[in-house]
Motif scaffolding. Sequence first.
Motif, PDB file in Angstrom:
ATOM      1  N   ARG A  37      37.837  44.071  46.485  1.00 43.23           N
ATOM      2  CA  ARG A  37      39.140  43.533  46.919  1.00 43.23           C
ATOM      3  C   ARG A  37      39.014  42.104  47.419  1.00 43.23           C
ATOM      4  NH1 ARG A  37      42.338  48.477  50.046  1.00 43.23           N
ATOM      5  NH2 ARG A  37      42.457  49.866  48.227  1.00 43.23           N
ATOM      6  N   VAL A  38      37.979  41.838  48.224  1.00 43.27           N
ATOM      7  CA  VAL A  38      37.788  40.477  48.755  1.00 43.27           C
ATOM      8  C   VAL A  38      37.499  39.498  47.619  1.00 43.27           C
ATOM      9  CG1 VAL A  38      36.291  39.030  50.185  1.00 43.27           C
ATOM     10  CG2 VAL A  38      37.054  41.254  51.046  1.00 43.27           C
ATOM     11  N   ALA A  39      36.664  39.931  46.666  1.00 44.18           N
ATOM     12  CA  ALA A  39      36.317  39.051  45.543  1.00 44.18           C
ATOM     13  C   ALA A  39      37.550  38.744  44.693  1.00 44.18           C
ATOM     14  CB  ALA A  39      35.227  39.698  44.696  1.00 44.18           C
ATOM     15  N   LYS A  40      38.390  39.757  44.446  1.00 45.76           N
ATOM     16  CA  LYS A  40      39.599  39.529  43.655  1.00 45.76           C
ATOM     17  C   LYS A  40      40.547  38.561  44.360  1.00 45.76           C
ATOM     18  CE  LYS A  40      39.765  43.793  40.929  1.00 45.76           C
ATOM     19  NZ  LYS A  40      40.559  45.002  40.599  1.00 45.76           N
ATOM     20  N   ILE A  41      40.692  38.732  45.685  1.00 47.66           N
ATOM     21  CA  ILE A  41      41.559  37.829  46.447  1.00 47.66           C
ATOM     22  C   ILE A  41      41.008  36.412  46.432  1.00 47.66           C
ATOM     23  CG2 ILE A  41      42.422  37.296  48.757  1.00 47.66           C
ATOM     24  CD1 ILE A  41      42.551  40.319  49.274  1.00 47.66           C
ATOM     25  N   ALA A  42      39.679  36.282  46.588  1.00 47.59           N
ATOM     26  CA  ALA A  42      39.055  34.956  46.595  1.00 47.59           C
ATOM     27  C   ALA A  42      39.238  34.262  45.250  1.00 47.59           C
ATOM     28  CB  ALA A  42      37.574  35.089  46.931  1.00 47.59           C
ATOM     29  N   ILE A  43      39.047  35.017  44.170  1.00 41.48           N
ATOM     30  CA  ILE A  43      39.218  34.428  42.833  1.00 41.48           C
ATOM     31  C   ILE A  43      40.663  33.999  42.614  1.00 41.48           C
ATOM     32  CG2 ILE A  43      39.168  34.949  40.365  1.00 41.48           C
ATOM     33  CD1 ILE A  43      36.761  36.716  40.890  1.00 41.48           C
ATOM     34  N   ARG A  44      41.603  34.855  43.051  1.00 42.68           N
ATOM     35  CA  ARG A  44      43.017  34.509  42.890  1.00 42.68           C
ATOM     36  C   ARG A  44      43.374  33.259  43.698  1.00 42.68           C
ATOM     37  NH1 ARG A  44      47.429  36.866  40.988  1.00 42.68           N
ATOM     38  NH2 ARG A  44      46.287  38.777  40.516  1.00 42.68           N
ATOM     39  N   LYS A  45      42.859  33.159  44.932  1.00 42.54           N
ATOM     40  CA  LYS A  45      43.118  31.975  45.759  1.00 42.54           C
ATOM     41  C   LYS A  45      42.553  30.719  45.093  1.00 42.54           C
ATOM     42  CE  LYS A  45      45.139  33.855  49.380  1.00 42.54           C
ATOM     43  NZ  LYS A  45      46.516  33.483  49.792  1.00 42.54           N
ATOM     44  N   PHE A  46      41.340  30.850  44.545  1.00 44.27           N
ATOM     45  CA  PHE A  46      40.711  29.715  43.883  1.00 44.27           C
ATOM     46  C   PHE A  46      41.551  29.237  42.702  1.00 44.27           C
ATOM     47  CE2 PHE A  46      37.970  28.280  40.377  1.00 44.27           C
ATOM     48  CZ  PHE A  46      37.420  27.150  40.959  1.00 44.27           C
TER      49      PHE A  46
END
Length: 291
Positions: A37-46
């Motif tokens: 979940r954290v990785a998906k959010i980080a990628i989306r933010k990027f």
Amino acid sequence: MYNHFMKELTDEKNWNAIGIATVKIITIILLSIIIVRVAKIAIRKFFDIRMKSPIALNTTAERRYRTILRLLQSVISYVVYFSAIIAILSVMNIKVAGLLAGAGIVGLAVGFGAQSLVKDIITGFFIIFEDQFGVGDYIKITSTEGTVMEIGLRTTKIKGMSGEINIIPNGSITEVVNYSINNSIAIIDVSVAYNSDITKAEKLIEQYLKTLPAKHEEIVSEPTLLGVQNVVGAEVTLRISVETLPMQHFAISRMIRRDVKDIFDRNGIEIPYPKMMVYERNNDQKIEEGE
């Protein structure tokens, strides 16, 4: 045999080992979910930050970013959950190295039956690498037509016009029609009555078409009245051509048809409609009635 089983069952060390293993497995599962979940959010933010940059303002870059975003999120899920399964097997004292070695032998035997899976992955790679279509594109694959929701290495998800989701294996994709890459062309046929003033109708349409580019940003260039397209029975068909942004031709076509109808009504240009001719035998008088 029974005594040995009861001894193992009541052994405090065994229960301690089971408890520790259970805690470790639960911890691995929870960490995996959190990491994904954290990785998906980080990628989306990027990607959101990149999309706001001047470089990413064009439609092609936006399509590319959305496609890669979905793919990276999918790959992260596969990698993290696969690693979690390996870790759980290690906690359960299962020799992972031996299992993987055995899996290699089994994989060789099953490989002939997994050719379709390999074909799906290879095709999916080339679809993304060559940017044949992207997330958000409106495409047609054989009998399936709709908006691309997700592109994975194995399957592509397409949302149809009525909301259904079509999941297509990439290996079965042999021909794609992409409607979202280039500008669309709207072809509008307008019919007028045979006895109407065609020259007047053409001038009214041309005057109207000149005003459209300034009012509607979806229209790329000034629409063109091509002229008389057909003469059939009691009607004359005039054809209009309009270049629009991708997939905007449907709405523009509907708007032009409505406006042209209003213009004809205001200027006395008759639109063809079915008629019935009635003859009186006594005085050979012909009476024309509308249906």
